[in-house]
Design an enzyme around this catalytic site. Structure first.
Site, PDB file in Angstrom:
ATOM      1  N   GLU A 176       0.768  -1.149  -0.259  1.00 44.67           N
ATOM      2  CA  GLU A 176      -0.116  -0.083   0.014  1.00 44.67           C
ATOM      3  C   GLU A 176       0.861   1.099  -0.134  1.00 44.67           C
ATOM      4  OE1 GLU A 176      -2.679  -0.417   3.515  1.00 44.67           O
ATOM      5  OE2 GLU A 176      -4.036  -1.419   2.023  1.00 44.67           O
ATOM      6  N   GLU A 267      -6.404  -7.698  -0.332  1.00 48.95           N
ATOM      7  CA  GLU A 267      -7.073  -7.622   0.686  1.00 48.95           C
ATOM      8  C   GLU A 267      -8.399  -7.334   0.861  1.00 48.95           C
ATOM      9  OE1 GLU A 267      -4.730  -5.332   3.818  1.00 48.95           O
ATOM     10  OE2 GLU A 267      -2.883  -5.949   2.911  1.00 48.95           O
TER      11      GLU A 267
HETATM   12  C1  IPT Z   1      -4.136  -2.764   5.409  1.00 50.36           C
HETATM   13  C2  IPT Z   1      -2.759  -3.192   5.618  1.00 50.36           C
HETATM   14  O1  IPT Z   1      -2.277  -3.415   4.465  1.00 50.36           O
HETATM   15  C3  IPT Z   1      -2.640  -4.566   6.568  1.00 50.36           C
HETATM   16  O2  IPT Z   1      -1.437  -5.035   6.503  1.00 50.36           O
HETATM   17  C4  IPT Z   1      -3.433  -4.447   7.551  1.00 50.36           C
HETATM   18  O3  IPT Z   1      -2.793  -3.362   8.443  1.00 50.36           O
HETATM   19  C5  IPT Z   1      -4.798  -3.960   7.386  1.00 50.36           C
HETATM   20  O4  IPT Z   1      -4.915  -2.774   6.654  1.00 50.36           O
HETATM   21  C6  IPT Z   1      -5.826  -3.739   8.740  1.00 50.36           C
HETATM   22  O5  IPT Z   1      -5.850  -4.546   9.624  1.00 50.36           O
HETATM   23  S1  IPT Z   1      -4.248  -0.942   5.360  1.00 50.36           S
HETATM   24  C7  IPT Z   1      -5.750  -0.228   5.007  1.00 50.36           C
HETATM   25  C8  IPT Z   1      -6.825  -0.833   5.937  1.00 50.36           C
HETATM   26  C9  IPT Z   1      -5.297   1.228   5.072  1.00 50.36           C
END
Ligand code: IPT
Length: 986
Positions: A176, A267
C-alpha cells in the site's frame, strides 16, 4: 482430467507462462482459476507443525490461496544477520502449502511494508535507529539495509515458485504505497532485485483503496490490485451492527484503472483488529458476520473480482514485541478461524461460497453486463427494494444474477421477481413459487444455463449452489436455501431414478421438453434427496445443514499424465475428484483405495455425530482416522455414526497453584550495581523526535540496541540537597505506562489511557499518536534524596511497539529530562539482555524478551530453578502492596490423549480494572490468551511465568486460569515443541 487447452490467446505474465492472465482471470498452467485466498501470518502462530492445520482448514473451506506476510523485524534482527530458522523458516510454509494444496502469495514487505498492526509495520527495529535516510526510498543506507533481507527471501522463493512445481504464485513486493517519484524509483529497484535473483512469477501490489498506483509508469508491477475494508478500520468494532453500504465504484474503477488485467483484491475485509480498551474480538466477528460475508463478498463477485484474499482468515497472536501500539496480544481479528484455531459460523459461510466457486468453472470468465442502476438489456426486475447485477460467461452463456438489497444495509425482508433472457427464450423467475425472497442482509445468485458434472444441465435456479460436480459415475448437484423461503430450479433429470416424496417438493414438467421444474416450499429443512438415479443426484438443504458437509479433494493414488507435477494435492490441477461428507467438525483429507472400494477419511470431531456420505457407488467401506466405520447404503447415500473417543473426556487442565515469587525490580534497591549497563551518551539519533529538552543526550532504548519490551533508564546525580523533582517527557506509544522511582522510593506511574481516546466512540490516528507520550513532573518525596552522594532516578518504560508508516522511527524512552535543582551526571540504560545484536534466545528470537530483571535473568524460561524462591500465590500480588515488578512462576503437567486437539486459553480476570499490568510467559514465550500445542507441551511439564507490574501503591489481586475451549478428537498430527530451557546467563 485436468490439463486443458488454453482458451485465450491474449495473455500476459510475469516472466513465466505457467502463470498468466487476461482481462477476465488468472491462468495457472493454462487453466482459468478463481483465486480464492485468505490471509494468515505464520509469525503469529510460531509452531511450524500447525501451519498445515490452518492450510487444511482453509482448503476445506474451498479456498485455493493463502496470502502470507513475512516479518522482516523477526528474521533480520540486526544488520547483516538473517535468521530463517525455527518458526521463521519459509520452507516449512511451502511444504505444508503443497501438502494441503494451496497457492501462496508471499508478501515479504520489509517496511511498513507489511503494516499488519505490527511494530514499525514490519521494518526491522535496528533500521529505525541505524538508517538516517528516508525509508522505502532509494536512499543508499536504506537500500543497503534492506537488500540482504530481500536476497534471503529470493533464495527461499526461487525453488518454490509455481513455475518449479512449488506453491508460490505471487510475490507482493511492498504494501500500500503511493507512487511518488522517490517511491516509484524504489519500487523499480526492488523489482530489479527480485528479477535478477530469479523470481519469475508475477510481482504484485496492493493499492490502498482506489489509488491508481503502480499500474503504469516507473515501478509498475505485473499485477495490480486494490485493498478494501468497507466496514472501516481502527474502531469500527465498537458499533458492530452499523453497516456501511457496499462500495458501488469497484467495477467502474477496475474498468478505468486496469481493464486489461483481471480484477484483483489482495486484501478484502475478513474481520478487524481490536484495540487496547476495545470491545473485544466477538464484536469484530459480529461486524464481519456471515451476513456481511454474504452481502459484501458477493458484491465483489458482482464487480467481477476474480482474485481475492480475505484479511484475515486466521489472525493468530501478536506475541512478544510484535504488536504496534494500538493493538493487544490477540490478533484474533474476528476471523473465520478464531485465534484458538476453532471454526466459526463465518467459516461456514466461507465454505458455502468457497465450494460454489470451486464447483463453478463457468464463473471464472464472465462479462459484466449491467446492473440495476445502468439497466440490464432484456432484464426486468419487479421489486424496487432489490438490486441486480448480471455477469455472463461469453462462451457458455451461463448467467449469474447477483441480487441484494438496493440499500445494502437494509434489514427488511423483501421479495422480487426477475424476467430474464436465457438459452430457451425468456423466463420469469420464479415460475411457480411466487417470488424470490431476501431476508434482510442477504445476497443470492440466481443462475441460468449452468452445467455440472459430465452431463448435468441446470436451466436455472433461485436456490444457491453449494456443490456441483461429478462423484464417481454420477453428476451431483447440491443446492441450498433458507428454510423459511421458497426456492425453484429447473433441470434435466437424467437416468431412471426416484423423485423425492417430500410434500415440500413439487415436480412439474416444464414447457421445454425434458426439463423438470422443482419447487421447494418453505419449511424444507435438513437434507432432502430431490432426485437420485445411477447417473445423477440432486440434493437440497437449508444453509446450516449444507455447511455440515465437506468436499475433500481426493488425491490421485498415483500421479497420472493428466496431473501437473507437484500439484497432486491441488484441486483442479492434481485432482477433480471428491466426495461429500456430512457431520464431522472437520474433514481434513480423503483417499480412495482398494480398487475404489475403501474411503479413508481424516478429520476432527467435537461430538459424536451421524455421518452422511456421497461417494462413488463402488465405495463399500469407510474408515475414519484409521478406524473402520459401519456404514449402510440409504438410497444414494452412505450413512453411519462417528463416535467421539472416550478419551476426550479425560482431558483436564489443572488449576494454576503453587506459585513461587521473586522480586524483579532490584534496580530500585539501594546498592544496585548498574556498572554493566550501557552508558546512554549518544547525542545524535535517526529517530524522528529529537531530544526535546535536557542536555542533548539521547535516551531512546533502540539507539542502544533495546528496541522491544520494557527498557529501564537510570539517571545518576550527586545530590546537592536542592533537587526537588524530575521533569520528564516519556514516549512509549499508545496505552504505554512508565513507573518512576527516586532511589528506593516510588514516585508515580504515568500512562496513556486508551479508553479516553475512544470515548467519543471513535479512535482516530490523531487519538493514537496524540497519546504516545506523557510529560510530567515527578516530585521527590521528602527525605528521598540524600545530599553528598550518588542518587538514582529509575524509570521503567513499557515500549508498546513502534508506529506504522510513516512514523516507524518512533521515539521510545525519554525524550526530555530535567533535574529540578540539579543536573544529571550519568544516564544508564538496559533492555533485553544482549540487545538486538547479542540476545541469547535465538529460537524464540529478538521479539520475545524485554528488559525486566527477571527476563534478563531468564526466569521466564522452562527449567529455571525457582526452588529458593518464596511460595506466594499470584492472587496475593506483590509483597507489601506497593508499586513494583515481581515474577511469579509455576509449573504443571499435562497428559492429553494422543490424537486430540485441545483448544486452550489463559484467562486473567474478566474486565480487570485493578492497577496492574502483567506479562504472561508460557514455556518461555511471551504469549497472550490462546495457546497452541507446540507452545504448551500437551504431554509433559509446562512452565508459566507472570511478570506482575503493580502500577501504584495499591494492593492488587490478579487471577489467572487455564481453560479448555474445546476438545477435538483428531487434529493435524504430532506437534513438535521447541521450547529451549534456561541456561546460565552472563
Ligand atoms: C491494511 C494493511 O495492508 C494490512 O497490513 C492491515 O494493516 C490492514 O490494513 C488492517 O488490519 S491497510 C488499509 C486498511 C488502509
Amino acid at each position: 482430467m485436468v490439463r486443458k487447452a488454453p482458451d485465450s490467446n491474449s495473455k500476459s505474465n510475469g516472466l513465466t507462462d505457467v502463470v498468466q492472465w487476461d482481462n477476465y482471470s488468472l491462468f495457472i498452467h493454462d487453466q482459468r482459476v478463481f483465486l480464492h485466498s485468505g490471509e494468515f501470518h505464520t509469525f503469529r502462530l510460531p509452531v511450524p507443525d500447525l501451519w498445515l492445520d490452518i492450510f487444511q482448514k482453509m482448503v476445506a473451506a474451498g479456498l485455493n490461496g493463502v496470502s502470507i506476510y513475512i516479518h522482516m523485524g523477526a528474521t533480520n534482527p540486526s544488520r547483516g544477520v538473517l535468521d530463517f530458522n525455527d518458526w521463521r523458516a519459509l520452507q516449512p510454509i511451502f511444504d505444508a502449502a503443497k501438502l494441503a494444496g494451496i497457492f501462496v502469495t508471499l508478501r515479504p514487505g520489509k517496511f511498513d511494508f507489511i503494516n499488519a498492526e505490527t511494530t514499525a509495520g514490519g521494518i526491522a527495529h535496528w533500521i529505525t535507529s541505524e538508517v538516517a535516510g528516508e525509508l522505502r526510498t532509494t536512499a543508499t543506507d536504506w537500500t543497503a539495509a534492506y537488500e540482504p533481507y530481500v536476497s534471503g527471501i529470493i533464495d527461499a522463493v526461487v525453488p518454490n515458485q509455481v513455475s518449479q512445481g512449488g506453491p508460490v504464485l505471487f510475490v507482493q513486493i511492498d504494501n500500500e504505497f503511493n507512487q511518488t517519484p522517490s517511491h516509484a524509483a524504489y519500487f523499480a529497484q526492488l523489482e530489479t532485485q527480485y528479477r535478477e535473483g530469479g523470481v519469475v512469477i508475477p510481482l504484485t501490489y496492493n493499492d490502498l483503496n482506489e489509488g491508481r498506483n503502480f499500474i503504469n509508469g516507473t515501478g509498475a508491477v505485473d499485477l495490480y490490485g486494490l485493498d478494501s475494508y468497507p466496514q472501516g478500520t481502527t474502531s469500527a468494532c465498537l458499533n458492530p451492527t452499523d453497516w456501511s453500504p457496499v462500495a458501488t465504484s469497484y467495477h467502474s474503477y477496475h474498468l478505468s484503472a486496469n481493464p486489461a488485467q483481471p480484477f484483483y483484491m489482495p486484501e478484502f475485509q475478513g474481520g478487524l483488529f481490536d484495540f487496547w480498551g476495545g470491545p473485544g474480538y466477538d464484536a469484530c466477528a459480529l461486524l464481519t458476520e456471515p451476513a456481511f460475508q454474504d452481502v459484501f463478498y458477493k458484491h465483489n463477485w458482482a464487480s467481477n473480482v476474480k482474485l481475492i484474499s480475505y484479511y484475515m482468515v486466521y489472525g493468530g497472536t501478536s506475541w512478544g514485541g510484535f504488536p504496534f501500539p494500538v493493538v493487544y496480544t490477540s490478533y484474533d481479528y474476528g476471523a473465520a478461524i478464531r485465534e484458538n484455531r476453532a471454526l466459526s459460523d463465518k467459516f461456514d459461510e466461507l465454505k458455502r461460497q468457497g465450494l460454489f466457486l470451486r464447483s463453478s468453472s463457468e464463473f471464472r470468465k464472465t462479462d459484466w453486463i449491467g446492473d440495476t442502476s445502468t439497466g440490464i438489456p432484456g432484464v426486468t426486475l419487479n421489486g424496487s427494494a432489490a438490486f441486480v447485477t448480471l455477469l455472463k460467461n461469453p462462451d457458455t452463456g451461463t448467467q449469474f444474477f447477483v441480487t441484494r438489497q438496493a440499500d445494502s444495509t437494509s434489514t427488511a425482508n423483501i421479495s422480487f421477481t426477475l424476467t430474464v433472457p436465457f438459452s430457451q427464450g425468456t423466463l420469469t423467475l420464479p415460475q411457480t413459487t411466487g417470488s424470490i425472497a431476501l431476508n434482510g442482509r442477504q445476497s443470492k445468485l440466481i443462475i441460468t444455463d449452468y452445467t455440472f458434472g459430465a452431463a448435468g444441465a441446470l436451466l436455472y435456479t433461485t436456490a444457491s449452489i453449494f456443490f456441483a460436480g461429478t462423484i464417481g459415475a454420477r453428476d451431483v448437484l447440491f443446492l441450498f436455501g433458507d428454510a423459511d423461503q421458497s426456492h425453484e430450479f429447473a433441470l434435466v433429470l437424467t437416468g431412471a431414478g426416484t423423485r423425492s416424496a417430500s410434500s415440500r417438493i413439487q415436480f412439474t414438467n416444464a414447457t421445454a421438453a425434458g426439463i423438470t421444474t422443482v419447487a421447494i416450499a418453505s419449511g424444507a429443512a435438513g437434507l432432502l434427496t430431490v432426485w437420485e438415479s445411477p447417473s445423477q443426484l440432486v440434493l437440497f438443504a437449508d444453509p446450516v445443514t449444507a455447511a455440515m458437509f465437506w468436499a475433500p479433494a481426493i488425491k490421485a493414488p498415483t500421479p497420472s499424465n493428466d496431473t501437473v507435477p507437484g500439484f497432486e494435492s491441488f484441486w483442479q490441477f492434481g485432482t477433480n475428484e471428491t466426495v461429500l461428507v456430512g457431520g464431522p467438525y472437520l474433514v481434513r483429507n480423503a483417499t480412495i483405495s482398494n480398487e475404489g472400494s475403501t474411503l479413508a477419511l481424516r478429520g476432527d470431531l467435537n461430538a459424536s455425530v451421524s455421518l452422511t456420505i456421497v461417494a462413488p457407488l463402488e465405495v463399500r467401506e469407510v474408515t475414519w482416522n484409521g478406524e473402520r466405520v459401519d456404514v449402510r447404503a440409504e438410497g444414494a447415500l452412505l450413512t453411519g455414526w462417528l463416535t467421539q473417543s472416550a478419551s476426550v473426556r479425560e482431558v483436564k487442565v489443572p488449576a494454576l497453584t503453587e506459585w513461587k515469587f521473586a522480586d524483579s525490580l532490584p534496580e530500585v534497591q539501594s546498592g544496585f550495581d548498574d556498572s554493566s549497563w550501557t552508558v546512554a551518551n549518544k547525542t545524535r539519533t535517526n529517530i524522528e523526535v529529537k531530544p526535546l529538552f535536557g542536555d542533548g543526550r539521547v535516551l531512546y532504548g533502540c539507539d542502544y540496541g533495546f528496541c522491544e519490551g520494557h527498557v529501564l533508564f537510570r539517571g545518576h546525580f550527586n545530590a546537592n540537597g536542592s533537587e526537588t523533582a524530575a521533569n520528564l517527557t516519556i514516549y512509549g506509544g499508545f496505552s504505554f505506562a512508565a513507573s518512576v522511582f527516586i532511589n528506593d522510593r516510588f514516585i508515580s506511574t504515568v500512562s496513556t489511557n486508551a479508553q479516553s481516546a475512544s470515548d467519543d466512540g471513535q479512535l482516530t490516528s490523531a487519538d493514537i499518536l496524540g497519546v504516545d507520550h506523557v510529560n510530567a513532573l515527578f516530585a521527590f518525596p521528602d527525605g528521598s534524596v540524600v545530599p553528598g552522594r550518588d542518587n538514582v532516578l529509575t524509570v521503567v518504560v513499557d515500549n508498546m511497539g513502534n508506529e506504522e508508516y510513516p512514523d516507524e522511527k518512533s521515539a521510545r524512552g525519554i525524550a526530555g529530562f530535567e533535574l529540578v535543582g540539579g543536573t544529571f551526571a550519568t544516564w544508564k540504560v538496559q533492555g533485553k539482555l544482549g540487545g538486538y545484536t547479542n540476545f541469547p534466545d535465538k529460537v524464540r528470537g529478538v521479539m520475545n524478551e524485554g528488559g525486566l530483571f527477571g527476563e534478563r535473568e531468564g526466569w521466564h524460561l522452562p527449567g529455571f530453578d525457582t526452588s529458593s524462591w518464596t511460595p506466594r500465590d499470584l492472587s496475593e500480588g506483590l509483597p507489601g502492596g506497593g508499586a513494583g515488578v515481581g515474577f511469579f512462576v509455576t509449573m504443571f503437567d499435562l497428559a492429553f490423549p494422543r490424537n486430540t486437539d485441545v483448544l486452550v486459553s489463559f484467562q486473567f480476570e474478566e474486565g480487570n480494572t485493578q492497577p496492574y499490568r502483567a506479562l504472561l510467559f508460557v514455556n518461555g514465550w511471551k504469549f497472550g490468551k490462546a495457546i497452541s500445542p507446540g507452545i504448551l507441551d500437551y504431554n509433559g511439564k509446562n512452565t508459566i511465568a507472570v511478570a506482575l507490574w503493580a502500577l501504584d501503591n495499591t494492593a492488587v489481586s490478579p487471577s489467572l486460569e487455564l481453560v479448555i475451549d474445546s476438545v477435538l478428537d483428531g487434529g493435524v498430527g504430532p506437534i513438535a515443541t521447541n521450547n529451549p530451557v534456561w541456561e546460565p546467563r552472563s
